[in-house]
Structure formats: structure tokens, C-alpha cells
Design a protein around this motif. Structure first.
Motif, PDB file in Angstrom:
ATOM      1  N   TYR A  59       0.823  -1.208   0.000  1.00 35.48           N
ATOM      2  CA  TYR A  59       0.000   0.000   0.000  1.00 35.48           C
ATOM      3  C   TYR A  59       0.861   1.264   0.000  1.00 35.48           C
ATOM      4  O   TYR A  59       0.665   2.153  -0.793  1.00 35.48           O
ATOM      5  CB  TYR A  59      -0.928  -0.028   1.214  1.00 35.48           C
ATOM      6  CG  TYR A  59      -1.738   1.231   1.454  1.00 35.48           C
ATOM      7  CD1 TYR A  59      -2.833   1.536   0.641  1.00 35.48           C
ATOM      8  CD2 TYR A  59      -1.421   2.105   2.487  1.00 35.48           C
ATOM      9  CE1 TYR A  59      -3.577   2.694   0.850  1.00 35.48           C
ATOM     10  CE2 TYR A  59      -2.164   3.261   2.705  1.00 35.48           C
ATOM     11  CZ  TYR A  59      -3.241   3.549   1.886  1.00 35.48           C
ATOM     12  OH  TYR A  59      -3.970   4.694   2.104  1.00 35.48           O
ATOM     13  N   MET A  61       4.600   1.480   0.302  1.00 34.86           N
ATOM     14  CA  MET A  61       5.953   1.351  -0.259  1.00 34.86           C
ATOM     15  C   MET A  61       7.017   2.144   0.504  1.00 34.86           C
ATOM     16  O   MET A  61       8.100   2.401  -0.014  1.00 34.86           O
ATOM     17  CB  MET A  61       5.982   1.747  -1.752  1.00 34.86           C
ATOM     18  CG  MET A  61       5.217   0.807  -2.655  1.00 34.86           C
ATOM     19  SD  MET A  61       5.784  -0.905  -2.585  1.00 34.86           S
ATOM     20  CE  MET A  61       7.234  -0.815  -3.644  1.00 34.86           C
ATOM     21  N   CYS A  81       8.938  -3.935   0.923  1.00 33.44           N
ATOM     22  CA  CYS A  81       9.254  -2.644   0.305  1.00 33.44           C
ATOM     23  C   CYS A  81      10.571  -2.082   0.821  1.00 33.44           C
ATOM     24  O   CYS A  81      11.072  -1.098   0.281  1.00 33.44           O
ATOM     25  CB  CYS A  81       8.120  -1.643   0.498  1.00 33.44           C
ATOM     26  SG  CYS A  81       7.924  -1.065   2.196  1.00 33.44           S
TER      27      CYS A  81
HETATM   28  S1  FES Z   1       4.162  -1.426   1.415  1.00 30.15           S
HETATM   29 FE1  FES Z   1       3.686  -0.435   3.294  1.00 30.15          FE
HETATM   30  S2  FES Z   1       5.244  -1.230   4.580  1.00 30.15           S
HETATM   31 FE2  FES Z   1       5.799  -2.022   2.676  1.00 30.15          FE
END
Ligand code: FES
Ligand SMILES: Cc1cc2nc3c(=O)[nH]c(=O)nc-3n(C[C@H](O)[C@H](O)[C@H](O)COP(=O)(O)OP(=O)(O)OC[C@H]3O[C@@H](n4cnc5c(N)ncnc54)[C@H](O)[C@@H]3O)c2cc1C
Lengths: 100, 465
Positions: A59, A61, A81
């Protein structure tokens, strides 16, 4: 399950890295995160909610939401991420069970 | 390797980088820990790499400006711990950081928390569906590896980053399905009341108009006056719905990028026990500091967006001031010298801050975002809806911590980072009290889950510490 990615194919760079997403080889730019690799591979979702079983995907990144928890090189619950790809890295969806 | 420093900086954005450079110039030993692989923070993310690949210019002059700061940092003699997440800071000055496999412990006489902002959570129907991400998330992918959204992707929201990112996509040759602009039509009174700030921020506004022109030229559809947005789909977003003048519309969507501004990342300062205040203009909590970023915990200072949203230039000034303040606190810079050095940074700070009140009023989040309808999921980790929170309040819960033990809301791996603001807002609205009175989640270390093996390795003599 795969879908077409919501992102266009990444620009080709000479130093691209090949990783394995759900057992399938995927070429991603060097410096991509594991979560980015999953998005490029077009994974429909990257994990199932341990509470409801619903599919979820990265969500934010940037390390805040923890929706990108993946199994990376057999290690579960990695924050995808924030992990930079290495050649040959094996990236898998994280199913169910509360592992944190 | 050396583990004891005068000044340990957590966060490699404009605030942290400027602080490190300034502290080094005052003769302090400095370590900077950052979870990104390269310095730059959110705004200047991967700027060296984008420059090397010839992509930096297309990302805008403001982005490229970051190169000078990043290079100054590389040359300043600070020790850079990259790709390291800080999972605990102790009030006495120990900093624990992991690279995912192994942890290190650093010790600082002064610690600067410069961890920046996060995007305000946007709890709407369907926001947990795969294919729904934030605008910032898509921007991270674009800046770091040049990824562009597919042409079937929508953007919904308001705030400076929305137009900025859309223009970035268009400039790089990408396309978008459209922008659903949720900024409430016209200039709100509070924004007009801040006309002085508006005039001083003319450069900023001109840039916004430039983005709009670029988007019009690229024929990007833009719907204004959007009152509500929803994502719909089975297991993945398929359509986006939006309401204008009370009427619902919908369109197919390959993805949806949400953004309603940014809020300070206060997880670390809350865990440290620093005092926080509610900022009514920015609708968020922020740590209480003096002019030099010092908190009420002696060894801990704060600079940049994690102390209140000010943007990159403000962050840079605050970073410099924090380093100057720390040097004095450590007895390395006499007070008159401090005042002389601080003056230019203070003046620049005031200049760059001038437009803030105007922006805050212009992009104030709609009340439904802070207290969403009953069926909307607030806590993504535990799938807790706003209705469940209201039930808990009806049963007598008076604050986020009680709601948490009642419902599990905020107990998942994100530790309330993403639901905290909404939980506070929903409780405050239910009880009819100010958010400050509803309060915030208590945060307990570790800030990120750490494996037992790592903790055990730390305990062994000679390891880490
Ligand atoms: S996409 Fe939100 S913590 Fe990695
Ligand atoms: C997703 C996003 C995108 C943005 N894009 C723009 C933009 O394009 N233009 C613009 O003007 N403004 C942008 N902003 C606003 C931005 O916050 C400021 O302009 C500016 O970057 C603030 O600088 P800073 O130094 O305070 O924080 P940041 O630049 O956010 O730097 C903080 C750094 O701390 C690191 N960090 C956080 N937590 C930890 C931890 N636990 N351990 C180790 N490191 C940690 C982060 O990875 C980051 O590198 C964006 C904000 C967000 C959240």
C-alpha cells in the motif's frame, strides 16, 4: 494468480537483476525492492490477511503499513518494500498464519 | 568499527542530511542511519541514481536540487549506515538498527530524530483491495526505478503531491485514467485569511498552476468537487466510484492511487516518551520542541517533517538548527556563537514557512477521513471497522488505548501507524471532545518486529555493542 501489472514494464537497464517471484523468473531494475518485484511480476496480491484471509498488496511502499510482508528466501514476514533485490532472490506470497 | 558518536541522526532526508553536514562542520562526530539504500529521504529519493541514469531532470528542478545536499553529505565525514532500520531508540542515547539479518547498536550523546512524514491514511470503502495504493507509493517506484503506472490507473485525493506526481508521470511520457480531485471547491476562508502567506508563496502557487497546465495539455481527465471515493472489486480493484453533487459515477480502474496530504511520523518520539501536542491546523500530533528542535527528553532532538509538516526547505533549516543546538548543549559551541550561526537558518526558516498556513487550510482533510462511516475498515492489520470503534466507545472506552485492548485495533504489525489518526478522530467525534483529549496510542518498543535470534546475538558480549 497473476494479472497484468498496474505498472508499465520497467525501463530496460543494463544492470537489471533476475529474481524469482512465485517460482517464475522476473527481470527487475537493480535497486528495486522485493515488493516492487512482486508488483512488476503482476502478482494479484502479495499476501492474505491473517485475520480475514482477504488478499492484500503493498500500500505505502515506504515501510509504514506492513501490507508488503513477503516470504523472501524462505524467511517469512519480510517487509518487502524495504528489502532490495539480489540476483536469484526467491520471493513468495505470504499466506494466512500470523507470523509476527 | 566506531559505535560511539557525539551526534547520531536517524533519517537521511533533507533534515537529517543538513543536520549531519552542519554537525560535522562544528567538529562533532556524526553517524547517520537510514533505511533507504542511498541518502535523500522522500523528496530526494535515489537522486544520485536518477541523475546517473539521466532521469533526474524530468523529475523536476526541486528534485535535482537535492544532489548538492546529498553530495555535501557524502563529503562531510559522517558515518553513513544505509539500508538499516532503527527499531529502538533509548532516551539515554542508544540506537538499535537492523539490516534485516543483524542488528548494531550505536551510542550518541545527542540523537536527532529526522524520520520525516507518512501519507495520511485514507480510509475509504475498498482501500484494502489490491490495486489500491498511495500516490507516494507510486512515486517511490517512479523515482527509484523509473516505473510508471498503467494508463488505466486513477488518482484520487488532494494536496500538493497529487498534481506534482500526475505532472511527473506525464512529463515522463506516461498516461493516467484521470484525477479525482477531492479538494473542496474554492478557497476556504481560513486559506484566504492567510493571504499574506499566499503572496509570499507565489513561486509555489505558480508551480501548481504550471502542473495544471501540463495536465490539461496532456489531456488528463480531471474531475473536481469530488465528495467521496470508493474502490470496488472482487479480490482486486476493478472499478472506482466517486460522488459529485450527491450523484455517484463510476469507471473501470486498473488501479487507484490515494493521497490526502502527509502527517508527521511520530512513532519514534511517542515511543521515547517525548511530550506531543495536537496541531489543529495540520490535524495531527507533533512532538513539543524548542527553537533548536530539543524535546523534553534531554538527549533527543527532532527536525523536519516528523516534528510538523513544513516541506523540504523547512526540514533542511531545522536540521541545521538542531545540529547547532546540539553542539551548544554538548559544550562545543558557546551561546553567542550559536546565535550568530543560527540567524541565517532562522531567517530562511521563516521565509520557507510563510506559505504553510495557507496550504494547511487549502488542503485540510475532510472530516469523514478522520471519522469514516461505520462499514469502512480503519485498522488494516486487524480488519477493524469504524463501527467497531464506535461500539467500543459506546461501551465506555475513552481513548485509543482502551479501544485497542477492546477490539485489537492497532495491535497488528504496523502498531497503529496507519489507524492511529483515524482512531483518535473517530473517538473524538463520538465523544464530542477535541482530538488532544481523546489522545493517541501508546507506542512500545520495538518499533519494528525483530527476530529473537537478532536479540540474542545483541546480548552476547562483543557483538554489536
Ligand atoms: S508497502 Fe507499506 S510497509 Fe511495505
Ligand atoms: C511518500 C512521500 C513522498 C513525498 N514526496 C515529496 C515530493 O516529491 N516533493 C516534496 O516537496 N515533498 C515530498 N514529500 C514531503 C516530504 O516529507 C518533505 O518534502 C521532505 O522530504 C521532508 O524531509 P525530512 O528530512 O523531514 O524527511 P524525509 O525526507 O521523509 O526523510 C526521512 C528519512 O528517514 C528514514 N526513516 C524513517 N524511519 C526510519 C527508521 N525507523 N529507521 C531508519 N530510517 C528511517 C526514511 O526512509 C527517510 O529516508 C513526500 C512525503 C512522503 C511521505
Amino acid at each position: 494468480m497473476r494479472i497484468d501489472s498496474m505498472f508499465l514494464k520497467p525501463p530496460e537497464t543494463a544492470d537489471a537483476v533476475t529474481v524469482e517471484v512465485e517460482g517464475r523468473p522476473v527481470v527487475v531494475p537493480r535497486g528495486a525492492s522485493a515488493a516492487a518485484a512482486a508488483l512488476i511480476a503482476g502478482l494479484a496480491s502479495t499476501r492474505a490477511s491473517p485475520v480475514t484471509g482477504e488478499p492484500r498488496a503493498p500500500y505505502c511502499m515506504m515501510g509504514a503499513c506492513f501490507e508488503c510482508l513477503l516470504v523472501i528466501d524462505d524467511e517469512p514476514s519480510q517487509q518487502g518494500c524495504l528489502v532490495t533485490v539480489r540476483p536469484g532472490m526467491r520471493i513468495r506470497r505470504q499466506e494466512g498464519a500470523r507470523e509476527l | 568499527m566506531k559505535r560511539d558518536f557525539d551526534f547520531v541522526v536517524v533519517g537521511g532526508g533533507p533534515a537529517g542530511l543538513a543536520a549531519a553536514v552542519q554537525a560535522r562542520s562544528l567538529g562533532l562526530s556524526v553517524a547517520l542511519v537510514d533505511e533507504q539504500p542511498a541518502p535523500g529521504g522522500q523528496i530526494y529519493r535515489a537522486v544520485e541514481r536518477a541523475e546517473a541514469e539521466g532521469r533526474a531532470a524530468a523529475l523536476g528542478a526541486d528534485y535535482r536540487d537535492g544532489l548538492a545536499l546529498v553530495r555535501a553529505f557524502r563529503d562531510c565525514g559522517a558515518v553513513h549506515f544505509a539500508s538499516r532500520q532503527v527499531w529502538q531508540v533509548e532516551p539515554e542515547g542508544r540506537v538499535f538498527a537492523t539490516d534485516g539479518r543483524e542488528s548494531i547498536v550505536l551510542r550518541g550523546s545527542r540523537i536527532l530524530v529526522a524520520v520525516g512524514a507518512l501519507e495520511r491514511p485514507v480510509p475509504i470503502r475498498g482501500w484494502t483491495l489490491p490495486g489500491v495504493m498511495t500516490v507516494g507509493a507510486a512515486q517511490v517506484l517512479h523515482k527509484s526505478i523509473g516505473l510508471l503506472p498503467s494508463p488505466g490507473v486513477w488518482i484520487a485525493g488532494s494536496g500538493p503531491l497529487v498534481l506534482h506526481f500526475a505532472a511527473e508521470v506525464v512529463a515522463a511520457g506516461g498516461r493516467l485514467a484521470g484525477i479525482l480531485d477531492t479538494a473542496r471547491g474554492g478557497l476556504p476562508e481560513a486559506a484566504i485569511a492567510n493571504a499574506a502567506g499566499m503572496l509570499r508563496g507565489w513561486r509555489y502557487l505558480a508551480r501548481g498552476l504550471g502542473y495544471l497546465a501540463a495536465l490539461r495539455q496532456a489531456d488528463v481527465r480531471r474531475v473536481t468537487g469530488v465528495e467521496a471515493v470508493e474502490a470496488v472489486g472482487e479480490g482486486r480493484i476493478a472499478r472506482v466510484r466517486w460522488r459529485v453533487n450527491g450523484a455517484w459515477n463510476e469507471a473501470p480502474a486498473e488501479g487507484l492511487l490515494l493521497h490526502e496530504g502527509v502527517i508527521p511520523s511520530t512513532h519514534m518520539t511517542f515511543a521515547l516518551g517525548c511530550a506531543h501536542d495536537w496541531d489543529d491546523a495540520q490535524r495531527c500530533f507533533r512532538p513539543r520542541t524548542d527553537d533548536f528542535g530539543a524535546t523534553d527528553v534531554e538527549a533527543i532532538l527532532v527536525a523536519g517533517d516528523c516534528g510538523g509538516i513544513g516541506g523540504a526547505r523547512v526540514a533542511e533549516c531545522q536540521g541545521r538548527l538542531a545540529a547547532i543546538g546540539a553542539a551548544t548543549a554538548l559544550g562545543r559551541l558557546p551561546v553567542p556563537e550559536r546565535e550568530r550561526l543560527a540567524r541565517p537558518a532562522r531567517e530562511a526558516l521563516a521565509r520557507h514557512r510563510a506559505i504553510r498556513g495557507f496550504l494547511d487550510a487549502l488542503y485540510a482533510p475532510p472530516p469523514e477521513l478522520l471519522a469514516p462511516p461505520d462499514d469502512v475498515i480503519v485498522c488494516r492489520c486487524e480488519s477493524i471497522t469504524a463501527g467497531r470503534i464506535r461500539e467500543a466507545v459506546a461501551l465506555g472506552c475513552r481513548g485509543p488505548n482502551q479501544v485497542k485492548s477492546f477490539t485489537r485495533c492497532g495491535m497488528g504489525p504496523c502498531q497503529g501507524r496507519l489507524c492511529g489518526p483515524t482512531v483518535t478522530g473517530t473517538i473524538a467525534a463520538e465523544l464530542g471532545v477535541p482530538p488532544a483529549q481523546a489522545g493517541a496510542f501508546r507506542v512500545r518498543p520495538p518499533l519494528k518486529p525483530v527476530r529473537l535470534g537478532e536479540l540474542a546475538a545483541l546480548a552476547e558480549p562483543g557483538e554489536g555493542a
